[in-house]
Design a protein around this motif. Sequence first.
Motif, PDB file in Angstrom:
ATOM      1  N   GLN A  64      29.261   4.130 -23.652  1.00  0.00           N
ATOM      2  CA  GLN A  64      28.431   4.552 -22.524  1.00  0.00           C
ATOM      3  C   GLN A  64      28.996   5.798 -21.883  1.00  0.00           C
ATOM      4  N   PRO A  65      28.154   6.821 -21.640  1.00  0.00           N
ATOM      5  CA  PRO A  65      28.682   8.065 -21.076  1.00  0.00           C
ATOM      6  C   PRO A  65      29.158   7.879 -19.630  1.00  0.00           C
ATOM      7  N   ASN A  66      30.177   8.679 -19.256  1.00  0.00           N
ATOM      8  CA  ASN A  66      30.549   8.708 -17.835  1.00  0.00           C
ATOM      9  C   ASN A  66      30.477  10.133 -17.258  1.00  0.00           C
ATOM     10  N   MET A  67      30.024  11.101 -18.090  1.00  0.00           N
ATOM     11  CA  MET A  67      29.776  12.472 -17.622  1.00  0.00           C
ATOM     12  C   MET A  67      28.563  13.037 -18.370  1.00  0.00           C
ATOM     13  N   ILE A  68      27.807  13.900 -17.686  1.00  0.00           N
ATOM     14  CA  ILE A  68      26.649  14.552 -18.324  1.00  0.00           C
ATOM     15  C   ILE A  68      26.844  16.067 -18.249  1.00  0.00           C
ATOM     16  N   LEU A  69      26.665  16.741 -19.385  1.00  0.00           N
ATOM     17  CA  LEU A  69      26.616  18.206 -19.383  1.00  0.00           C
ATOM     18  C   LEU A  69      25.215  18.594 -19.854  1.00  0.00           C
TER      19      LEU A  69
ATOM     20  N   ILE B 203      17.675  10.043 -18.883  1.00  0.00           N
ATOM     21  CA  ILE B 203      18.498   8.904 -18.441  1.00  0.00           C
ATOM     22  C   ILE B 203      17.889   8.281 -17.181  1.00  0.00           C
ATOM     23  N   TYR B 204      17.391   9.131 -16.280  1.00  0.00           N
ATOM     24  CA  TYR B 204      16.720   8.605 -15.074  1.00  0.00           C
ATOM     25  C   TYR B 204      15.523   7.753 -15.448  1.00  0.00           C
ATOM     26  N   LYS B 205      14.771   8.259 -16.449  1.00  0.00           N
ATOM     27  CA  LYS B 205      13.524   7.598 -16.812  1.00  0.00           C
ATOM     28  C   LYS B 205      13.777   6.299 -17.575  1.00  0.00           C
ATOM     29  N   LYS B 206      14.717   6.348 -18.542  1.00  0.00           N
ATOM     30  CA  LYS B 206      14.874   5.230 -19.485  1.00  0.00           C
ATOM     31  C   LYS B 206      16.057   4.310 -19.170  1.00  0.00           C
ATOM     32  N   TYR B 207      17.162   4.908 -18.690  1.00  0.00           N
ATOM     33  CA  TYR B 207      18.385   4.108 -18.522  1.00  0.00           C
ATOM     34  C   TYR B 207      19.025   4.322 -17.153  1.00  0.00           C
ATOM     35  N   PRO B 208      18.259   4.097 -16.080  1.00  0.00           N
ATOM     36  CA  PRO B 208      18.805   4.409 -14.740  1.00  0.00           C
ATOM     37  C   PRO B 208      20.105   3.664 -14.430  1.00  0.00           C
ATOM     38  N   ASN B 209      20.309   2.494 -15.060  1.00  0.00           N
ATOM     39  CA  ASN B 209      21.540   1.732 -14.796  1.00  0.00           C
ATOM     40  C   ASN B 209      22.806   2.450 -15.239  1.00  0.00           C
ATOM     41  N   MET B 210      22.645   3.379 -16.167  1.00  0.00           N
ATOM     42  CA  MET B 210      23.809   4.116 -16.672  1.00  0.00           C
ATOM     43  C   MET B 210      24.522   4.885 -15.561  1.00  0.00           C
ATOM     44  N   PHE B 211      23.759   5.260 -14.528  1.00  0.00           N
ATOM     45  CA  PHE B 211      24.373   6.071 -13.468  1.00  0.00           C
ATOM     46  C   PHE B 211      25.477   5.333 -12.719  1.00  0.00           C
ATOM     47  N   LYS B 212      25.514   4.001 -12.860  1.00  0.00           N
ATOM     48  CA  LYS B 212      26.611   3.247 -12.217  1.00  0.00           C
ATOM     49  C   LYS B 212      27.976   3.692 -12.762  1.00  0.00           C
ATOM     50  N   LYS B 213      27.985   4.102 -14.052  1.00  0.00           N
ATOM     51  CA  LYS B 213      29.261   4.480 -14.686  1.00  0.00           C
ATOM     52  C   LYS B 213      29.478   5.997 -14.699  1.00  0.00           C
ATOM     53  N   ILE B 214      28.426   6.755 -14.407  1.00  0.00           N
ATOM     54  CA  ILE B 214      28.538   8.215 -14.548  1.00  0.00           C
ATOM     55  C   ILE B 214      29.179   8.837 -13.302  1.00  0.00           C
ATOM     56  N   LYS B 215      30.216   9.656 -13.544  1.00  0.00           N
ATOM     57  CA  LYS B 215      30.951  10.252 -12.423  1.00  0.00           C
ATOM     58  C   LYS B 215      30.327  11.555 -11.944  1.00  0.00           C
ATOM     59  N   GLY B 216      29.551  12.212 -12.817  1.00  0.00           N
ATOM     60  CA  GLY B 216      28.960  13.472 -12.368  1.00  0.00           C
ATOM     61  C   GLY B 216      28.146  14.160 -13.443  1.00  0.00           C
ATOM     62  N   ILE B 217      27.329  15.124 -12.975  1.00  0.00           N
ATOM     63  CA  ILE B 217      26.477  15.923 -13.853  1.00  0.00           C
ATOM     64  C   ILE B 217      26.882  17.384 -13.692  1.00  0.00           C
ATOM     65  N   VAL B 218      27.002  18.094 -14.805  1.00  0.00           N
ATOM     66  CA  VAL B 218      27.196  19.545 -14.738  1.00  0.00           C
ATOM     67  C   VAL B 218      25.953  20.181 -15.352  1.00  0.00           C
TER      68      VAL B 218
ATOM     69  N   ALA C 131      34.198  22.726 -14.534  1.00  0.00           N
ATOM     70  CA  ALA C 131      33.367  21.883 -13.659  1.00  0.00           C
ATOM     71  C   ALA C 131      33.455  20.418 -14.085  1.00  0.00           C
ATOM     72  N   LEU C 132      33.464  20.179 -15.395  1.00  0.00           N
ATOM     73  CA  LEU C 132      33.604  18.801 -15.905  1.00  0.00           C
ATOM     74  C   LEU C 132      34.957  18.217 -15.508  1.00  0.00           C
ATOM     75  N   ILE C 133      36.014  19.025 -15.671  1.00  0.00           N
ATOM     76  CA  ILE C 133      37.368  18.561 -15.316  1.00  0.00           C
ATOM     77  C   ILE C 133      37.435  18.234 -13.826  1.00  0.00           C
ATOM     78  N   GLU C 134      36.845  19.127 -13.007  1.00  0.00           N
ATOM     79  CA  GLU C 134      36.871  18.956 -11.556  1.00  0.00           C
ATOM     80  C   GLU C 134      36.161  17.664 -11.141  1.00  0.00           C
ATOM     81  N   LEU C 135      34.936  17.461 -11.639  1.00  0.00           N
ATOM     82  CA  LEU C 135      34.179  16.258 -11.250  1.00  0.00           C
ATOM     83  C   LEU C 135      34.812  14.991 -11.796  1.00  0.00           C
ATOM     84  N   TYR C 136      35.322  15.073 -13.020  1.00  0.00           N
ATOM     85  CA  TYR C 136      35.876  13.875 -13.668  1.00  0.00           C
ATOM     86  C   TYR C 136      37.148  13.392 -12.957  1.00  0.00           C
TER      87      TYR C 136
END
Length: 452
Positions: A145-150, A160-175, A388-393
């Motif tokens: 399961q992803p924890n970052m989105i680029l 992900i919003y449309k199909k798997y909104p629950n994934m956002f519980k684990k996602i730390k950030g979007i770049v 940006a990924l390093i910073e958010l993560y």
Amino acid sequence: AASYTDSSDDETSPRDKQQKNSKGSSDFCVKNIKQAEFGRREIEIAEQEMPALMALRKRAQGEKPLAGAKIVGCTHITAQTAVLMETLGALGAQCRWAACNIYSTLNEVAAALAESGFPVFAWKGESEDDFWWCIDRCVNVEGWQPNMILDDGGDLTHWIYKKYPNMFKKIKGIVEESVTGVHRLYQLSKAGKLCVPAMNVNDSVTKQKFDNLYCCRESILDGLKRTTDMMFGGKQVVVCGYGEVGKGCCAALKAMGSIVYVTEIDPICALQACMDGFRLVKLNEVIRQVDIVITCTGNKNVVTREHLDRMKNSCIVCNMGHSNTEIDVASLRTPELTWERVRSQVDHVIWPDGKRIVLLAEGRLLNLSCSTVPTFVLSITATTQALALIELYNAPEGRYKQDVYLLPKKMDEYVASLHLPTFDAHLTELTDEQAKYLGLNKNGPFKPNYYR
């Protein structure tokens, strides 16, 4: 156009093929895994022109700032983004990747990534259905399961919003790196629907002032030349939009002796165009006489069917903005108009009276679909994305709320400094007295956060 194609290329959809890489993995979907060797060479050439990412890799041999990161990405898949992906891997991340554009994927590069163990789902010339299928295969995996989105364009985030909104519980950030994608994020944030922090890389100084401006200045002529073999001297061109992309396109065309008109909605950009020596017009005023129409706005329906009807014979129409919304291509798919494919990415659309326009890349991004983009400029953007990924993560709990953030200016300056050694450039250092006089830290940041 810039892709190596095997003459025995068959028409089977990659989705129907069973392919394995040399390690026996089949967790990817590319045109032809056998092209991996060619792709690897292209990636190695790109590495020479991407000094900052290579510098990050060197530093990462000790610490792995992305250890434990599971990044799902949706960008153009070219030799340059391959260097970014492999850098993220070297920094400790696991990645899965799809393409954000159905034409810009370099098949041999996708093959090289798949061969080296990256789950990549992309090929040049995907259908709309393939496009979403590839994104889904990246996201919807058992035991991962992803924890970052680029993202580039916001399609992955949207899916992900449309199909798997629950994934956002684990996602730390979007770049996110495109105008369109950032716009979508701000809309979500306004509506209170953004459930993770997001980093707007598009508006960082290193993206706007370098990628948007210099990249377009160097690639607009290439894209037009490869598709149409046209001469620029004396041609009348209208460029819609005078943001960074428009500025770059206008500068290149003017230097080649074209007569350039500009359309603009913003009085500040409009005044800049006038000061730079361009005629500011409405599209209606020049549509009958221009030889080329180039859109650079990031908006929709900038060139409408009405405009297309009034263009002169053999007018060239193309888009340098994001996505394929600027030119109303859908309105041209009607029974009375004939489409003729002239060569890859070049269509003639013919009216009943015999008039034809030359449409490039079906209104999608000209430089990424029809030519290449200067690697060095992409190094600047890719490094910004990596940081940006390093910073958010790695951000401590609570530093970033569920909102859209700009990259801290200090990081913009760091990205720029990593690219200076290439030019054997020597920065001047402030004396203590000078730093005190300006009220700055000797090591930066040198510009306020609101600087554009």
